[in-house]
Design a protein around this motif. Structure first.
Motif, PDB file in Angstrom:
ATOM      1  N   GLY A 137       0.784  -1.230   0.000  1.00 36.54           N
ATOM      2  CA  GLY A 137       0.000   0.000   0.000  1.00 36.54           C
ATOM      3  C   GLY A 137       0.812   1.275   0.000  1.00 36.54           C
ATOM      4  N   LEU A 138       0.206   2.293  -0.572  1.00 40.64           N
ATOM      5  CA  LEU A 138       0.668   3.675  -0.520  1.00 40.64           C
ATOM      6  C   LEU A 138      -0.511   4.507  -0.047  1.00 40.64           C
ATOM      7  N   PRO A 139      -0.293   5.761   0.335  1.00 39.77           N
ATOM      8  CA  PRO A 139      -1.440   6.595   0.721  1.00 39.77           C
ATOM      9  C   PRO A 139      -2.522   6.582  -0.358  1.00 39.77           C
ATOM     10  N   PHE A 140      -3.719   6.157  -0.004  1.00 42.24           N
ATOM     11  CA  PHE A 140      -4.904   6.093  -0.860  1.00 42.24           C
ATOM     12  C   PHE A 140      -4.876   4.937  -1.861  1.00 42.24           C
ATOM     13  N   PHE A 141      -3.831   4.141  -1.891  1.00 38.12           N
ATOM     14  CA  PHE A 141      -3.745   3.040  -2.838  1.00 38.12           C
ATOM     15  C   PHE A 141      -3.322   1.772  -2.111  1.00 38.12           C
ATOM     16  N   GLY A 142      -4.098   0.700  -2.303  1.00 35.14           N
ATOM     17  CA  GLY A 142      -3.749  -0.590  -1.727  1.00 35.14           C
ATOM     18  C   GLY A 142      -4.565  -0.918  -0.497  1.00 35.14           C
ATOM     19  N   SER A 143      -5.193  -2.097  -0.493  1.00 35.43           N
ATOM     20  CA  SER A 143      -6.047  -2.517   0.626  1.00 35.43           C
ATOM     21  C   SER A 143      -5.242  -3.052   1.802  1.00 35.43           C
ATOM     22  N   GLN A 144      -3.966  -3.377   1.585  1.00 36.77           N
ATOM     23  CA  GLN A 144      -3.123  -4.015   2.592  1.00 36.77           C
ATOM     24  C   GLN A 144      -3.752  -5.315   3.100  1.00 36.77           C
ATOM     25  N   LEU A 145      -4.259  -6.089   2.141  1.00 36.73           N
ATOM     26  CA  LEU A 145      -4.813  -7.408   2.413  1.00 36.73           C
ATOM     27  C   LEU A 145      -4.020  -8.447   1.605  1.00 36.73           C
ATOM     28  N   PRO A 146      -4.030  -9.706   2.015  1.00 35.55           N
ATOM     29  CA  PRO A 146      -3.289 -10.742   1.282  1.00 35.55           C
ATOM     30  C   PRO A 146      -3.998 -11.128  -0.014  1.00 35.55           C
ATOM     31  N   LEU A 147      -3.922 -10.256  -0.985  1.00 36.36           N
ATOM     32  CA  LEU A 147      -4.643 -10.414  -2.242  1.00 36.36           C
ATOM     33  C   LEU A 147      -3.656 -10.328  -3.405  1.00 36.36           C
ATOM     34  N   VAL A 148      -3.622 -11.372  -4.220  1.00 37.79           N
ATOM     35  CA  VAL A 148      -2.734 -11.405  -5.384  1.00 37.79           C
ATOM     36  C   VAL A 148      -3.415 -10.733  -6.563  1.00 37.79           C
ATOM     37  N   GLN A 149      -2.683  -9.873  -7.262  1.00 34.89           N
ATOM     38  CA  GLN A 149      -3.196  -9.217  -8.460  1.00 34.89           C
ATOM     39  C   GLN A 149      -2.640  -9.921  -9.697  1.00 34.89           C
TER      40      GLN A 149
END
Length: 450
Positions: free
Chosen positions: A76-88
């Protein structure tokens, strides 16, 4: 050794493991989704009439961009990224549309232009999707998670049969036997191994299954590619993007589907991890999704979305750390820039992936059923909501041609069982429960505390 407890945040996904285990679990994630990740660039590249080397370039780009997108989503960055264990990864939802654009004469530049503009528009509408979180009580989320698992089962079966319907060995007993052997190893390791072994059972089963395939002559590690040790993606290697209005409009509908599916994926992994997923977190996750998609054409890749396959791995192993998935993202980046690594991973036979996929994808469905078991069904319409939404989500799975004679936008929106069940459950819950506060409250009260 158990997963280390997160100290400050109190969130399960913030737990950390030793580096060795982190990398092993991360590799397990990548092996689980590798086959699904390389399929879209392979199909689109073939439709565009590209040669083997150029298709290889598209696959390397997909690995590279998906790795960066996974790092953004998990760290994650500010306003971007859920910070969850999710593969894109490169989404399969838009493959048919992108092939149509290619065949329409625009080629890959028209595809890349449409992806960039439609994803940028998707980035602007993410706040709307973030605000619908309150309409997802357990009766909806449980239904969607269940259908996510069920919709992935045909993928596992196709892998088990060999992956290619036109191949001479499609459905051969040897392929299915290899898949069954891999599944048996997964079950055996979970039964007789300790907790540490069970968590890497899928990885170990894939290694053992691949070795068995080598002994049977069903796979081999080809010669390592000659040339550069590192092959960084060249920006706009297939030409500058071309912006065609019809292509952009067709991709916009795909973006709406991706936003719906990623919202469902964020909520599903939140349920499995046992962590609160609010509107702000949904928005951050969707913004990461759309930013990655908008920038992916720069490096010759396609729209990004969360991979449901890996949600099953989180459910099966109980490893909830987002840093494990971050390690997987780093491995993807390396696979994208080091051709030799890609050759090694690609040697894993699809039937091996199919055998592991059966239990992985079944774990997702089981997690959804567990959530639905906590829903109150007395004196309300929740049973009707669940039954109808699951049936609606199964239509494109059991009959893929069901919407072929409908307008193209209908097929695009409902071709995925995940998006179909999500829309059905959401609308039916609003229809039957919005005017019955007690039913909604009873349903919501079944959520375990975050």
């Amino acid at each position: 050794m158990h997963q280390r407890t997160h100290a400050a945040s109190g969130r399960p996904e913030d737990g950390r493991l030793p580096w060795g285990k982190t990398l092993a679990f991360g590799m397990q994630h990548i092996l689980t989704m590798y086959g699904g990740l390389i399929a879209p660039p392979l199909i689109i590249g073939t439709a565009a009439g590209l040669g083997t080397a150029e298709i290889g370039m598209l696959i390397s780009a997909a690995l590279f961009v998906s790795g960066l997108a996974t790092l953004l989503q998990t760290l994650g960055l500010p306003f971007f990224g859920s910070q969850l264990p999710l593969v894109q990864g490169v989404s399969f939802a838009g493959v048919a549309t992108m092939v149509t654009i290619v065949n329409g004469g625009g080629g890959l530049p028209a595809v890349f232009g449409a992806v960039m503009v439609s994803a940028a528009i998707g980035l602007l509408v993410t706040p709307f999707f973030a605000h619908i979180i309150r309409f997802f009580p357990p009766v909806v989320t449980g239904t969607v998670v269940t259908v996510i698992g069920l919709s992935l089962m045909p993928v596992a079966v196709r892998w088990a049969m060999g992956g290619n319907m036109r191949a001479a060995d499609w459905g051969a007993p040897g392929n299915i036997g290899l898949a069954a052997f891999t599944l048996a190893v997964v079950l055996l390791l979970n039964r007789v191994g300790g907790r540490a072994v069970a968590r890497v059972a899928v990885l170990l089963a894939m290694v053992i299954g691949t070795l068995a395939a080598m002994l049977a002559g069903k796979t081999h590690f080809g010669a390592l590619p000659a040339g550069e040790l590192l092959a960084l993606p060249h920006p706009f290697a297939f030409g500058w993007p071309v912006f065609e209005l019809p292509a952009i409009l067709s991709m916009l509908l795909i973006v709406l589907v991706l936003l719906t599916e990623t919202t469902a994926g964020l909520m599903a992994v939140g349920e499995i991890v046992g962590t609160p997923v609010d509107g702000r977190r949904i928005a951050n996750g969707l913004r990461a999704d759309m930013l990655s998609s908008a920038l992916s054409p720069v490096f010759n890749s396609f729209p990004q979305s969360s991979f449901a396959q890996n949600i099953g791995l989180v459910a099966l192993t109980g490893v909830k750390s987002r840093f494990v998935v971050s390690a997987g993202g780093l491995i993807l980046v390396l696979l994208g820039v080091v051709p030799a690594l890609g050759v090694i991973v690609a040697a894993i036979p699809l039937p091996v992936l199919g055998g592991a996929g059966v239990v992985l994808f079944g774990s997702v469905a089981a997690s959804g059923i567990r959530t639905l078991a906590k829903v109150e069904y007395k004196d309300n319409m929740n049973l009707v909501v669940v039954a109808t939404a699951i049936a609606f989500g199964m239509i494109p799975i059991v009959m893929p041609t069901f919407y072929d004679r409908f307008p193209s936008w209908v097929g695009t929106l409902l071709h995925s069982g995940i998006s179909a069940s999500c829309l059905a459950a959401l609308l039916l819950n609003l229809l039957f429960n919005a005017t019955r506060p007690a039913a909604v409250v009873a349903s919501r009260s079944s959520l375990p505390p975050g």
